[in-house]
Design a protein around this motif. Structure first.
Motif, PDB file in Angstrom:
ATOM      1  N   LYS A   5       7.295   3.613 -14.634  1.00  0.00           N
ATOM      2  CA  LYS A   5       7.450   4.163 -15.864  1.00  0.00           C
ATOM      3  C   LYS A   5       6.905   5.573 -16.058  1.00  0.00           C
ATOM      4  O   LYS A   5       7.517   6.473 -16.573  1.00  0.00           O
ATOM      5  CB  LYS A   5       6.925   3.241 -17.032  1.00  0.00           C
ATOM      6  N   ASN A   6       5.717   5.699 -15.458  1.00  0.00           N
ATOM      7  CA  ASN A   6       4.748   7.170 -15.621  1.00  0.00           C
ATOM      8  C   ASN A   6       5.548   8.160 -14.651  1.00  0.00           C
ATOM      9  O   ASN A   6       5.986   9.266 -14.942  1.00  0.00           O
ATOM     10  CB  ASN A   6       3.533   6.946 -15.156  1.00  0.00           C
ATOM     11  N   LEU A   7       6.152   7.561 -13.497  1.00  0.00           N
ATOM     12  CA  LEU A   7       6.651   8.493 -12.593  1.00  0.00           C
ATOM     13  C   LEU A   7       8.142   8.967 -12.837  1.00  0.00           C
ATOM     14  O   LEU A   7       8.469  10.095 -12.238  1.00  0.00           O
ATOM     15  CB  LEU A   7       6.566   8.157 -11.246  1.00  0.00           C
ATOM     16  N   ASP A   8       9.177   7.888 -13.323  1.00  0.00           N
ATOM     17  CA  ASP A   8      10.234   8.237 -13.605  1.00  0.00           C
ATOM     18  C   ASP A   8      11.075   8.552 -12.533  1.00  0.00           C
ATOM     19  O   ASP A   8      11.939   9.392 -12.705  1.00  0.00           O
ATOM     20  CB  ASP A   8      10.396   9.031 -14.853  1.00  0.00           C
ATOM     21  N   PRO A   9      10.875   7.700 -11.368  1.00  0.00           N
ATOM     22  CA  PRO A   9      11.807   8.083 -10.374  1.00  0.00           C
ATOM     23  C   PRO A   9      13.281   7.817 -10.590  1.00  0.00           C
ATOM     24  O   PRO A   9      13.658   7.022 -11.293  1.00  0.00           O
ATOM     25  CB  PRO A   9      11.308   7.387  -9.065  1.00  0.00           C
ATOM     26  N   ALA A  10      14.309   8.713  -9.826  1.00  0.00           N
ATOM     27  CA  ALA A  10      15.573   8.376  -9.893  1.00  0.00           C
ATOM     28  C   ALA A  10      16.084   7.069  -9.328  1.00  0.00           C
ATOM     29  O   ALA A  10      17.020   6.527  -9.739  1.00  0.00           O
ATOM     30  CB  ALA A  10      16.258   9.476  -9.342  1.00  0.00           C
ATOM     31  N   HIS A  11      15.391   6.559  -8.413  1.00  0.00           N
ATOM     32  CA  HIS A  11      15.748   5.551  -7.585  1.00  0.00           C
ATOM     33  C   HIS A  11      14.710   4.419  -7.210  1.00  0.00           C
ATOM     34  O   HIS A  11      13.675   5.387  -6.868  1.00  0.00           O
ATOM     35  CB  HIS A  11      16.485   5.997  -6.326  1.00  0.00           C
ATOM     36  N   VAL A  12      14.917   3.345  -7.345  1.00  0.00           N
ATOM     37  CA  VAL A  12      13.633   2.568  -6.873  1.00  0.00           C
ATOM     38  C   VAL A  12      14.332   1.484  -5.723  1.00  0.00           C
ATOM     39  O   VAL A  12      15.176   0.758  -6.240  1.00  0.00           O
ATOM     40  CB  VAL A  12      13.021   1.809  -8.245  1.00  0.00           C
ATOM     41  N   SER A  13      13.455   1.194  -4.712  1.00  0.00           N
ATOM     42  CA  SER A  13      13.783   0.157  -3.732  1.00  0.00           C
ATOM     43  C   SER A  13      12.680  -0.662  -3.810  1.00  0.00           C
ATOM     44  O   SER A  13      11.371  -0.174  -3.673  1.00  0.00           O
ATOM     45  CB  SER A  13      14.004   0.816  -2.531  1.00  0.00           C
ATOM     46  N   LEU A  14      13.030  -2.119  -4.058  1.00  0.00           N
ATOM     47  CA  LEU A  14      11.849  -3.052  -3.848  1.00  0.00           C
ATOM     48  C   LEU A  14      12.199  -4.043  -2.772  1.00  0.00           C
ATOM     49  O   LEU A  14      13.066  -4.653  -3.064  1.00  0.00           O
ATOM     50  CB  LEU A  14      11.631  -3.610  -5.129  1.00  0.00           C
ATOM     51  N   TYR A  15      11.544  -4.115  -1.876  1.00  0.00           N
ATOM     52  CA  TYR A  15      11.798  -5.065  -0.655  1.00  0.00           C
ATOM     53  C   TYR A  15      10.632  -6.010  -0.489  1.00  0.00           C
ATOM     54  O   TYR A  15       9.547  -5.508  -0.622  1.00  0.00           O
ATOM     55  CB  TYR A  15      12.113  -4.390   0.630  1.00  0.00           C
ATOM     56  N   ASN A  16      10.934  -7.311  -0.119  1.00  0.00           N
ATOM     57  CA  ASN A  16       9.676  -8.164   0.367  1.00  0.00           C
ATOM     58  C   ASN A  16       8.990  -7.599   1.573  1.00  0.00           C
ATOM     59  O   ASN A  16       9.743  -6.888   2.414  1.00  0.00           O
ATOM     60  CB  ASN A  16      10.304  -9.561   0.623  1.00  0.00           C
ATOM     61  N   LEU A  17       7.727  -7.697   1.655  1.00  0.00           N
ATOM     62  CA  LEU A  17       7.129  -7.504   2.867  1.00  0.00           C
ATOM     63  C   LEU A  17       7.729  -8.272   3.968  1.00  0.00           C
ATOM     64  O   LEU A  17       7.856  -9.327   4.131  1.00  0.00           O
ATOM     65  CB  LEU A  17       5.733  -7.804   2.613  1.00  0.00           C
ATOM     66  N   THR A  18       8.084  -7.457   5.450  1.00  0.00           N
ATOM     67  CA  THR A  18       8.372  -8.034   6.317  1.00  0.00           C
ATOM     68  C   THR A  18       7.236  -8.102   7.389  1.00  0.00           C
ATOM     69  O   THR A  18       6.469  -6.769   7.541  1.00  0.00           O
ATOM     70  CB  THR A  18       9.547  -7.391   7.194  1.00  0.00           C
ATOM     71  N   TYR A  19       6.653  -8.957   7.823  1.00  0.00           N
ATOM     72  CA  TYR A  19       5.586  -8.863   8.854  1.00  0.00           C
ATOM     73  C   TYR A  19       6.066  -8.451  10.565  1.00  0.00           C
ATOM     74  O   TYR A  19       6.323  -9.609  11.177  1.00  0.00           O
ATOM     75  CB  TYR A  19       4.869 -10.297   9.091  1.00  0.00           C
ATOM     76  N   ALA A  20       6.346  -7.367  10.697  1.00  0.00           N
ATOM     77  CA  ALA A  20       6.829  -6.810  11.641  1.00  0.00           C
ATOM     78  C   ALA A  20       6.238  -6.850  12.857  1.00  0.00           C
ATOM     79  O   ALA A  20       4.794  -6.505  12.811  1.00  0.00           O
ATOM     80  CB  ALA A  20       7.338  -5.400  11.636  1.00  0.00           C
ATOM     81  N   SER A  21       6.567  -7.323  14.202  1.00  0.00           N
ATOM     82  CA  SER A  21       5.755  -7.529  15.285  1.00  0.00           C
ATOM     83  C   SER A  21       5.176  -6.285  15.648  1.00  0.00           C
ATOM     84  O   SER A  21       5.937  -5.283  15.199  1.00  0.00           O
ATOM     85  CB  SER A  21       6.319  -8.464  16.331  1.00  0.00           C
ATOM     86  N   LYS A  22       4.077  -6.114  16.503  1.00  0.00           N
ATOM     87  CA  LYS A  22       3.596  -4.921  17.062  1.00  0.00           C
ATOM     88  C   LYS A  22       3.025  -4.236  15.956  1.00  0.00           C
ATOM     89  O   LYS A  22       2.781  -2.887  16.120  1.00  0.00           O
ATOM     90  CB  LYS A  22       4.619  -4.161  17.975  1.00  0.00           C
ATOM     91  N   THR A  23       2.729  -4.641  14.774  1.00  0.00           N
ATOM     92  CA  THR A  23       2.271  -3.959  13.521  1.00  0.00           C
ATOM     93  C   THR A  23       0.689  -4.705  13.459  1.00  0.00           C
ATOM     94  O   THR A  23       0.828  -5.806  13.671  1.00  0.00           O
ATOM     95  CB  THR A  23       2.981  -3.846  12.507  1.00  0.00           C
ATOM     96  N   PRO A  24      -0.217  -4.187  12.544  1.00  0.00           N
ATOM     97  CA  PRO A  24      -1.372  -4.812  12.164  1.00  0.00           C
ATOM     98  C   PRO A  24      -1.039  -6.024  11.388  1.00  0.00           C
ATOM     99  O   PRO A  24      -1.639  -7.216  11.668  1.00  0.00           O
ATOM    100  CB  PRO A  24      -2.400  -3.949  11.693  1.00  0.00           C
ATOM    101  N   LEU A  25      -0.201  -5.721  10.307  1.00  0.00           N
ATOM    102  CA  LEU A  25       0.084  -6.903   9.480  1.00  0.00           C
ATOM    103  C   LEU A  25       0.967  -8.064  10.443  1.00  0.00           C
ATOM    104  O   LEU A  25       0.613  -9.121  10.177  1.00  0.00           O
ATOM    105  CB  LEU A  25       1.052  -6.425   8.174  1.00  0.00           C
ATOM    106  N   GLY A  26       1.808  -7.595  11.225  1.00  0.00           N
ATOM    107  CA  GLY A  26       2.418  -8.518  11.920  1.00  0.00           C
ATOM    108  C   GLY A  26       1.668  -9.617  12.835  1.00  0.00           C
ATOM    109  O   GLY A  26       1.909 -10.555  12.911  1.00  0.00           O
ATOM    110  N   ARG A  27       0.666  -8.745  13.577  1.00  0.00           N
ATOM    111  CA  ARG A  27      -0.174  -9.558  14.429  1.00  0.00           C
ATOM    112  C   ARG A  27      -1.135 -10.128  13.663  1.00  0.00           C
ATOM    113  O   ARG A  27      -1.179 -11.642  13.649  1.00  0.00           O
ATOM    114  CB  ARG A  27      -1.080  -8.602  15.275  1.00  0.00           C
ATOM    115  N   ALA A  28      -1.565 -10.054  12.535  1.00  0.00           N
ATOM    116  CA  ALA A  28      -2.427 -10.884  11.560  1.00  0.00           C
ATOM    117  C   ALA A  28      -1.613 -12.064  11.074  1.00  0.00           C
ATOM    118  O   ALA A  28      -2.071 -13.143  11.099  1.00  0.00           O
ATOM    119  CB  ALA A  28      -2.768 -10.004  10.253  1.00  0.00           C
ATOM    120  N   PHE A  29      -0.163 -11.935  10.976  1.00  0.00           N
ATOM    121  CA  PHE A  29       0.410 -12.859  10.420  1.00  0.00           C
ATOM    122  C   PHE A  29       0.661 -13.910  11.415  1.00  0.00           C
ATOM    123  O   PHE A  29       0.432 -15.280  11.328  1.00  0.00           O
ATOM    124  CB  PHE A  29       1.908 -12.508   9.961  1.00  0.00           C
ATOM    125  N   GLU A  30       0.923 -13.632  12.764  1.00  0.00           N
ATOM    126  CA  GLU A  30       1.383 -14.315  13.840  1.00  0.00           C
ATOM    127  C   GLU A  30      -0.061 -15.062  14.208  1.00  0.00           C
ATOM    128  O   GLU A  30       0.251 -16.236  14.708  1.00  0.00           O
ATOM    129  CB  GLU A  30       1.702 -13.492  14.973  1.00  0.00           C
TER     130      GLU A  30
END
Length: 172
Positions: A5-30
């Protein structure tokens, strides 16, 4: 979402988090240090986001994408509608017409920045038939069949507010 609301961007994308392998989050998830949210919780988050964005007059273009009136992303629509598009950059995807394929070539540039920079030397002259001939020397390239296109088109089309063009399906 309050910042939308404050930034008023023209486009918004909202995706669920993907735990990609070979990333810190992916390794923590695994390793079991992170847990995926339950489907019910994800649905509640999605419903909340949709309600907020609807109230801010965003159009719901695709399951994960909203835009202000007349600001829908043309590149995304090309992808969602099974049209040709050019992707350039590290990890970029593209879909271009080619004489050696029923429907076109899908390509993916290298995820590695150094490999991608090397690929630029091959595409300096122009981005047309010479590229089609050289693509497989630096990209993953797949000649698409009509059946592949149809599965992707239906899958993408059903995610959008525009749906499917049955006349186009029959024509192709």
């Amino acid at each position: 979402l309050d910042q939308v609301k404050n930034l008023d961007p023209a486009h918004v994308s909202l995706y669920n988090l993907t735990y990609a392998s070979k990333t810190p989050l992916g390794r923590a998830f695994e390793r079991g240090k992170l847990r995926a949210l339950k489907d019910e919780t994800l649905f509640d988050f999605y419903s909340f986001a949709k309600e907020k964005l609807d109230a801010l007059n965003y159009q719901h273009n695709e399951v994960s994408n909203w835009s202000k009136m007349n600001y829908s992303c043309q590149h995304n629509w090309a992808y969602w509608q099974g049209l040709y598009y050019v992707g350039i950059g590290v990890g970029a995807h593209g879909f271009i017409p080619a004489s050696n394929s029923e429907i076109g070539l899908r390509y993916v540039y290298p995820q590695n920045e150094r490999q991608w920079v090397k690929s630029l030397e091959l595409t300096e002259a122009n981005f047309s038939e010479p590229l089609v001939k050289k693509l497989d020397s630096f990209c993953h390239v797949e000649a698409r069949k009509k059946e592949d296109w149809l599965v992707e088109y239906v899958g993408s089309g059903l995610r959008t507010c525009r749906g499917l063009d049955l006349k186009r399906i029959r024509k192709i």
